[in-house]
Design a protein around this motif. Structure first.
Motif, PDB file in Angstrom:
ATOM      1  N   ALA A 164      -0.714 -13.949 -19.291  1.00  0.00           N
ATOM      2  CA  ALA A 164      -0.205 -13.661 -17.949  1.00  0.00           C
ATOM      3  C   ALA A 164      -1.055 -14.374 -16.910  1.00  0.00           C
ATOM      4  N   SER A 165      -0.432 -14.737 -15.813  1.00  0.00           N
ATOM      5  CA  SER A 165      -1.193 -15.145 -14.640  1.00  0.00           C
ATOM      6  C   SER A 165      -1.738 -13.885 -13.980  1.00  0.00           C
ATOM      7  N   LEU A 166      -2.822 -14.014 -13.248  1.00  0.00           N
ATOM      8  CA  LEU A 166      -3.476 -12.841 -12.651  1.00  0.00           C
ATOM      9  C   LEU A 166      -4.011 -13.216 -11.286  1.00  0.00           C
ATOM     10  N   ARG A 167      -3.621 -12.447 -10.270  1.00  0.00           N
ATOM     11  CA  ARG A 167      -4.048 -12.721  -8.896  1.00  0.00           C
ATOM     12  C   ARG A 167      -4.473 -11.408  -8.257  1.00  0.00           C
ATOM     13  N   CYS A 168      -5.636 -11.430  -7.607  1.00  0.00           N
ATOM     14  CA  CYS A 168      -6.228 -10.184  -7.117  1.00  0.00           C
ATOM     15  C   CYS A 168      -6.754 -10.341  -5.696  1.00  0.00           C
ATOM     16  N   LEU A 169      -6.819  -9.213  -5.006  1.00  0.00           N
ATOM     17  CA  LEU A 169      -7.350  -9.150  -3.651  1.00  0.00           C
ATOM     18  C   LEU A 169      -8.287  -7.956  -3.555  1.00  0.00           C
ATOM     19  N   LEU A 170      -9.484  -8.186  -2.991  1.00  0.00           N
ATOM     20  CA  LEU A 170     -10.457  -7.122  -2.770  1.00  0.00           C
ATOM     21  C   LEU A 170     -10.591  -6.876  -1.276  1.00  0.00           C
ATOM     22  N   LEU A 171     -10.439  -5.607  -0.878  1.00  0.00           N
ATOM     23  CA  LEU A 171     -10.504  -5.210   0.535  1.00  0.00           C
ATOM     24  C   LEU A 171     -11.544  -4.120   0.701  1.00  0.00           C
ATOM     25  N   PRO A 172     -12.658  -4.384   1.374  1.00  0.00           N
ATOM     26  CA  PRO A 172     -13.629  -3.318   1.619  1.00  0.00           C
ATOM     27  C   PRO A 172     -13.096  -2.323   2.639  1.00  0.00           C
ATOM     28  N   ALA A 173     -13.381  -1.049   2.418  1.00  0.00           N
ATOM     29  CA  ALA A 173     -12.927  -0.016   3.351  1.00  0.00           C
ATOM     30  C   ALA A 173     -13.782   0.047   4.602  1.00  0.00           C
ATOM     31  N   ALA A 215      -1.303   1.663   2.124  1.00  0.00           N
ATOM     32  CA  ALA A 215      -2.480   2.438   2.526  1.00  0.00           C
ATOM     33  C   ALA A 215      -3.034   1.846   3.815  1.00  0.00           C
ATOM     34  N   ARG A 216      -3.983   2.565   4.415  1.00  0.00           N
ATOM     35  CA  ARG A 216      -4.685   2.045   5.596  1.00  0.00           C
ATOM     36  C   ARG A 216      -6.157   2.417   5.479  1.00  0.00           C
ATOM     37  N   TYR A 217      -7.020   1.400   5.533  1.00  0.00           N
ATOM     38  CA  TYR A 217      -8.466   1.604   5.469  1.00  0.00           C
ATOM     39  C   TYR A 217      -9.136   0.714   6.505  1.00  0.00           C
ATOM     40  N   GLY A 218     -10.097   1.303   7.218  1.00  0.00           N
ATOM     41  CA  GLY A 218     -10.806   0.530   8.226  1.00  0.00           C
ATOM     42  C   GLY A 218      -9.853  -0.064   9.232  1.00  0.00           C
ATOM     43  N   SER A 219      -9.938  -1.368   9.409  1.00  0.00           N
ATOM     44  CA  SER A 219      -9.091  -2.053  10.382  1.00  0.00           C
ATOM     45  C   SER A 219      -7.862  -2.683   9.746  1.00  0.00           C
ATOM     46  N   SER A 220      -7.616  -2.430   8.476  1.00  0.00           N
ATOM     47  CA  SER A 220      -6.516  -3.107   7.786  1.00  0.00           C
ATOM     48  C   SER A 220      -5.485  -2.118   7.265  1.00  0.00           C
ATOM     49  N   THR A 221      -4.237  -2.566   7.253  1.00  0.00           N
ATOM     50  CA  THR A 221      -3.121  -1.802   6.702  1.00  0.00           C
ATOM     51  C   THR A 221      -2.508  -2.608   5.571  1.00  0.00           C
ATOM     52  N   LEU A 222      -2.354  -1.969   4.425  1.00  0.00           N
ATOM     53  CA  LEU A 222      -1.872  -2.633   3.216  1.00  0.00           C
ATOM     54  C   LEU A 222      -0.450  -2.217   2.892  1.00  0.00           C
ATOM     55  N   ARG A 223       0.363  -3.187   2.532  1.00  0.00           N
ATOM     56  CA  ARG A 223       1.684  -2.945   1.970  1.00  0.00           C
ATOM     57  C   ARG A 223       1.785  -3.762   0.677  1.00  0.00           C
ATOM     58  N   ALA A 224       2.303  -3.160  -0.387  1.00  0.00           N
ATOM     59  CA  ALA A 224       2.410  -3.852  -1.679  1.00  0.00           C
ATOM     60  C   ALA A 224       3.720  -3.497  -2.346  1.00  0.00           C
ATOM     61  N   VAL A 225       4.331  -4.483  -3.023  1.00  0.00           N
ATOM     62  CA  VAL A 225       5.624  -4.263  -3.658  1.00  0.00           C
ATOM     63  C   VAL A 225       5.760  -5.183  -4.868  1.00  0.00           C
TER      64      VAL A 225
END
Length: 360
Positions: free
Chosen positions: A199-208, A79-89
């Motif tokens: 499970a281990s759990l890792r998260c990232l929050l990105l404001p739009a 996705a792309r929001y604001g000034s950032s572009t996200l790639r996830a796999v």
């Protein structure tokens, strides 16, 4: 006249590169067109190819009455929001592919809210090794933290914009504890020990909001948080304070004598058996990790599970290869990102789940 193309790195381990040029020009009377191409992807790095085959072989056994719990070999999103572009796999590891086992990693990407008030969550989890329900535990962990963040997204987005790091850390710690507590409750319902359904759990929050460049990481368990800045990788995984060295009186050691005045001269290392009238002590929990950082234009932030973090730390050629791929030219497309993150390294065969954020 045929166009002249810029040279690219050559290797016996390369696969065909994308032919999409980064820049191009119309031919004129002054000379040929010059096109700048992306560097080719690599099949593997290191001393030699891994033992396992590069592509999936067997499928996990399916239960005809439980098809909803099947896990795809690979999940890819962006996705792309604001000034950032996200790639996830999230990709099943070589070992699981060979043994026809399901992917133990789970990935969730979700947007809560709309417009500049929206908040993007990336959650990734890894189920416990050698347990039958590892993939279910990982999926549950992602779903429960997603639900918790989604219900609190408006307040979280406000705290991120206002840089209220203390409130963010304490609030996200509570949400994480509640989500992992549900895993322990589910283990009890299934008649399992807590360590068998976790499970281990890792998260990232990105404001739009394009005016807000704060990126928030939080989670529990192993993995990696890296930043590519100025052509150099930085390992910015939050460190957890630990006590090391011999115990000293008053800090981690027993008193020098009992209340009756008897001197304590030696610890024979004989453990006291637990009382049958007291519950067994709970296993120690992994510490909560949190980091809020401000991104700069040109940064690439990489969050990943241990399946990618370990070879990044252990095989320098992998980090050098990703630097060459990602340091310039903007974010890759989804297919190119998949190829980059599954470059193989001998001795590392676990699932890989990663999310990368490019800052414009």
């Amino acid at each position: 006249m045929s166009p002249v193309r810029s040279s690219t790195e050559s290797s016996s381990a390369t696969v065909p590169a994308s032919r999409t040029p980064e820049t191009s020009a119309e031919p004129d009377a002054q000379g040929p067109v010059v096109e700048a191409l992306e560097l080719p992807a690599r099949a593997y790095v290191g001393d030699g190819p891994p033992t396992y085959e590069a592509e999936p072989t067997g499928l996990p056994v399916a239960d005809p009455d439980d098809l909803g719990n099947l896990v795809a070999d690979t999940v890819l999103d962006g996705a792309r929001y604001g000034s950032s572009t996200l790639r996830a796999v999230s990709v099943r590891g070589d070992s699981a592919r060979y043994r026809a086992e399901p992917r133990r990693d789970a990935l969730l990407t979700a947007r809560f809210g709309s417009g500049d008030d929206a908040l993007v969550l990336v959650a990734m989890a890894t189920g416990a090794r050698a347990t039958a329900g590892a993939h279910r535990a990982a999926a549950d962990a992602c779903a429960w933290i997603g639900r918790a963040v989604g219900r609190s997204h408006a307040r979280l987005a406000q705290d991120i914009r206002a840089a209220r790091r203390g409130d963010l850390k304490s609030g996200l710690h509570r949400l994480t504890d509640r989500s992992l507590g549900k895993l322990r409750a589910r283990a009890a319902d299934l008649g399992l020990q807590p360590e068998e359904y976790t499970a281990s759990l890792r998260c990232l929050l990105l404001p739009a909001d394009p005016r807000c460049r704060t990126r928030v990481f939080f989670g529990v368990g192993s993995g990696g948080l890296f930043r590519l800045r100025g052509g150099e990788w930085q390992d910015i995984e939050p460190r957890v304070a630990t006590t090391s060295g011999a115990a000293v009186v008053g800090f981690g050691s027993p008193p020098a004598e009992t209340s009756e005045g008897d001197r304590l001269t030696m610890d024979l290392g004989i453990t006291t058996p637990p009382s049958p009238y007291e519950p067994a002590p709970a296993p120690p929990r992994d510490p909560f990790r949190f980091r809020a950082s401000v991104a700069r234009p040109g940064d690439t932030l990489l969050l990943c599970t241990g399946g990618l973090a370990e070879p990044l730390r252990g095989e320098p050629e992998l980090s050098r290869h990703l630097t060459r791929r990602w340091a310039e030219g903007g974010p890759p497309g989804l297919a190119a990102f998949l190829a980059d993150t599954q470059v193989r390294v001998k001795g590392y065969a676990d699932d890989r789940t990663a999310a990368a954020v490019w800052e414009a």
